[in-house]
Scaffold this active site. Structure first.
Site, PDB file in Angstrom:
ATOM      1  N   ILE A 136      35.787  42.628  52.208  1.00  0.00           N
ATOM      2  CA  ILE A 136      33.883  41.786  52.068  1.00  0.00           C
ATOM      3  C   ILE A 136      34.623  39.924  51.988  1.00  0.00           C
ATOM      4  CG2 ILE A 136      32.254  41.342  51.052  1.00  0.00           C
ATOM      5  CD1 ILE A 136      31.960  45.075  50.881  1.00  0.00           C
TER       6      ILE A 136
ATOM      7  N   GLN B 161      26.706  58.572  43.591  1.00  0.00           N
ATOM      8  CA  GLN B 161      27.704  59.022  44.253  1.00  0.00           C
ATOM      9  C   GLN B 161      28.276  60.433  43.938  1.00  0.00           C
ATOM     10  OE1 GLN B 161      30.782  56.438  46.731  1.00  0.00           O
ATOM     11  NE2 GLN B 161      32.277  57.625  45.443  1.00  0.00           N
TER      12      GLN B 161
ATOM     13  N   TYR C  36      31.938  53.703  37.664  1.00  0.00           N
ATOM     14  CA  TYR C  36      31.703  52.599  38.942  1.00  0.00           C
ATOM     15  C   TYR C  36      30.472  52.662  39.351  1.00  0.00           C
ATOM     16  CZ  TYR C  36      31.982  50.852  44.361  1.00  0.00           C
ATOM     17  OH  TYR C  36      31.740  50.199  45.129  1.00  0.00           O
TER      18      TYR C  36
HETATM   19  P1  NAP Z   1      38.881  45.810  49.407  1.00  0.00           P
HETATM   20  O1  NAP Z   1      38.891  45.952  51.004  1.00  0.00           O
HETATM   21  O2  NAP Z   1      39.745  46.836  48.930  1.00  0.00           O
HETATM   22  O3  NAP Z   1      38.610  44.872  48.851  1.00  0.00           O
HETATM   23  C1  NAP Z   1      39.052  44.007  47.526  1.00  0.00           C
HETATM   24  C2  NAP Z   1      39.927  42.785  47.050  1.00  0.00           C
HETATM   25  O4  NAP Z   1      39.244  42.709  45.944  1.00  0.00           O
HETATM   26  C3  NAP Z   1      41.126  43.152  47.715  1.00  0.00           C
HETATM   27  O5  NAP Z   1      41.406  41.914  48.621  1.00  0.00           O
HETATM   28  C4  NAP Z   1      42.100  43.698  46.277  1.00  0.00           C
HETATM   29  O6  NAP Z   1      42.929  42.755  46.040  1.00  0.00           O
HETATM   30  C5  NAP Z   1      40.669  42.834  45.217  1.00  0.00           C
HETATM   31  N1  NAP Z   1      41.171  42.713  43.945  1.00  0.00           N
HETATM   32  C6  NAP Z   1      40.563  44.100  43.087  1.00  0.00           C
HETATM   33  N2  NAP Z   1      40.618  44.511  42.509  1.00  0.00           N
HETATM   34  C7  NAP Z   1      41.383  43.040  42.074  1.00  0.00           C
HETATM   35  C8  NAP Z   1      41.748  42.735  40.419  1.00  0.00           C
HETATM   36  N3  NAP Z   1      41.790  43.772  39.557  1.00  0.00           N
HETATM   37  N4  NAP Z   1      41.617  41.678  40.558  1.00  0.00           N
HETATM   38  C9  NAP Z   1      42.488  40.924  40.882  1.00  0.00           C
HETATM   39  N5  NAP Z   1      42.068  41.298  42.550  1.00  0.00           N
HETATM   40  C10 NAP Z   1      40.938  42.512  43.043  1.00  0.00           C
HETATM   41  O7  NAP Z   1      37.330  46.243  48.299  1.00  0.00           O
HETATM   42  P2  NAP Z   1      35.915  46.199  49.561  1.00  0.00           P
HETATM   43  O8  NAP Z   1      35.158  47.064  50.356  1.00  0.00           O
HETATM   44  O9  NAP Z   1      36.478  44.724  50.314  1.00  0.00           O
HETATM   45  O10 NAP Z   1      35.326  46.460  48.402  1.00  0.00           O
HETATM   46  C11 NAP Z   1      34.392  44.496  47.792  1.00  0.00           C
HETATM   47  C12 NAP Z   1      33.346  44.802  46.850  1.00  0.00           C
HETATM   48  O11 NAP Z   1      32.277  45.549  47.977  1.00  0.00           O
HETATM   49  C13 NAP Z   1      33.229  45.540  45.588  1.00  0.00           C
HETATM   50  O12 NAP Z   1      32.751  44.906  44.821  1.00  0.00           O
HETATM   51  C14 NAP Z   1      33.099  47.293  45.967  1.00  0.00           C
HETATM   52  O13 NAP Z   1      33.229  47.622  45.327  1.00  0.00           O
HETATM   53  C15 NAP Z   1      32.074  46.393  47.371  1.00  0.00           C
HETATM   54  N6  NAP Z   1      31.233  47.762  47.931  1.00  0.00           N
HETATM   55  C16 NAP Z   1      32.134  47.893  48.836  1.00  0.00           C
HETATM   56  C17 NAP Z   1      31.601  48.794  49.616  1.00  0.00           C
HETATM   57  C18 NAP Z   1      32.105  49.476  51.197  1.00  0.00           C
HETATM   58  O14 NAP Z   1      31.410  50.224  51.477  1.00  0.00           O
HETATM   59  N7  NAP Z   1      33.405  48.923  51.819  1.00  0.00           N
HETATM   60  C19 NAP Z   1      30.660  49.371  49.373  1.00  0.00           C
HETATM   61  C20 NAP Z   1      29.707  49.257  48.620  1.00  0.00           C
HETATM   62  C21 NAP Z   1      30.082  48.068  47.435  1.00  0.00           C
HETATM   63  P3  NAP Z   1      44.446  43.833  46.686  1.00  0.00           P
HETATM   64  O15 NAP Z   1      44.662  43.425  47.882  1.00  0.00           O
HETATM   65  O16 NAP Z   1      45.889  43.998  45.734  1.00  0.00           O
HETATM   66  O17 NAP Z   1      44.459  45.841  46.123  1.00  0.00           O
END
Ligand code: NAP
Length: 272
Positions: free
Chosen positions: A19, A148, A154
């Site tokens: 995202i 969940q 979380y």
């Molecule tokens: P993702 O695909 O894992 O991407 C997350 C990004 O954030 C990655 O680049 C990761 O880096 C970086 N990151 C995570 N923790 C970090 C830290 N401590 N320091 C620096 N960088 C960090 O996750 P996503 O699905 O896009 O999720 C993004 C947001 O949406 C989150 O807040 C998640 O809770 C929320 N969300 C997502 C979904 C969904 O369906 N995808 C649903 C509900 C909520 P690395 O590359 O090093 O891992």
């Protein structure tokens, strides 16, 4: 529609994947200059070069956001590089499965991964956001509403993020700073792919989830998430603050009947 975002300066946490990546791309496409705070140097520098080749300015700041010093450094770098911050997108997080059995240390670690850096980033950026009459957008999760199971840290973080969105909207209203949250339910990202990969049959698991999403029976795309974020970041949403916006194809709120084909539709009560 011109969103009037040209030359605005945005910080996005976790902008190298999923995202966050979608949000960075959309902000750049609207003419913003972006700071991407992320862990992996390889990803961050590759993306920085890719954007530069396209005439877009996205500065990678390496940092693990669980360290308060990394949050402070990201804000400092934005100010040194661009002299202003107009938009803060708190996005990085991980559904890390710290449930009731995991214990207090795991719970606190989960809060550091998912919540504390949202506050730290806002804290360090507040003065600059007041100066620019900027915006904060917090990425949350429907887990704060639905639960969940097995993920206390979380869920607590995402509930707190909604609370902070309202709290900061009040605290910063007199300064003209708007604060909103955007909540995904099922958005197709590397995080999601990793979760499903742990299941015995990832393809079936994916199809089972898609059946539950009323609009289109499909995952939300990162571009659909980003479109809402750029709108809320823009002066086109100039009287919108303290709002929690779900970009989820109706997953969180619509009548369960619409995704349960075996359930009879009783319709509305007969008025006679
Ligand atoms: P993702 O695909 O894992 O991407 C997350 C990004 O954030 C990655 O680049 C990761 O880096 C970086 N990151 C995570 N923790 C970090 C830290 N401590 N320091 C620096 N960088 C960090 O996750 P996503 O699905 O896009 O999720 C993004 C947001 O949406 C989150 O807040 C998640 O809770 C929320 N969300 C997502 C979904 C969904 O369906 N995808 C649903 C509900 C909520 P690395 O590359 O090093 O891992």
């Amino acid at each position: 529609m011109d969103l009037n975002l040209r030359n605005k300066v945005a910080i996005v946490t976790g902008g190298s994947k999923g995202i966050g990546l979608g949000i960075v791309r959309s902000l750049l496409a609207e003419g913003c200059r972006v700071i991407n705070v992320n862990r992996s140097t390889e990803d961050g520098l590759r993306l920085e070069a890719e954007y530069a080749a396209n005439g877009q300015e996205c500065v990678f700041v390496q940092g693990d956001l669980t360290l308060v010093s990394a949050c402070e450094n990201a804000v400092q770098t934005a100010l040194e590089r661009f002299g202003q911050i107009d938009i803060l997108v708190n996005n990085a997080g991980v559904n890390d499965g710290a449930g009731l059995a995991a214990g207090v240390d795991a719970f606190v670690t989960s809060l550091q991964r998912n919540l504390i850096h949202y506050y730290a980033m806002a804290h360090f950026a507040t003065a600059a956001l007041k100066a620019s009459q900027g915006v904060i957008i917090n990425i949350g999760s429907k887990v704060c509403d639905t639960g969940q199971g097995g993920t206390s840290g979380y869920a607590a973080s995402k509930g707190a993020i909604n609370g902070l969105t309202r709290e900061w909207a009040v605290e910063l209203a007199d300064d003209g700073v708007r604060v909103n949250a955007v909540l995904p339910a099922e958005t197709w990202t590397p995080l999601y792919e990793r979760c499903l990969a742990e299941m015995p049959d990832p393809a079936t698991a994916r199809a089972d989830i898609e059946r539950l999403i009323p609009l289109g029976r499909r995952f939300t795309t990162i571009e659909e998430m980003a479109d809402m974020v750029v709108f809320l970041a823009s002066p086109r949403s100039s009287h919108t603050t303290g709002q929690i916006v779900y970009v989820d194809g109706g997953y969180t709120h619509l009548d369960r009947k619409c995704t349960a084909p075996d359930v009879s539709d009783f319709g509305a009560a007969d008025a006679h």
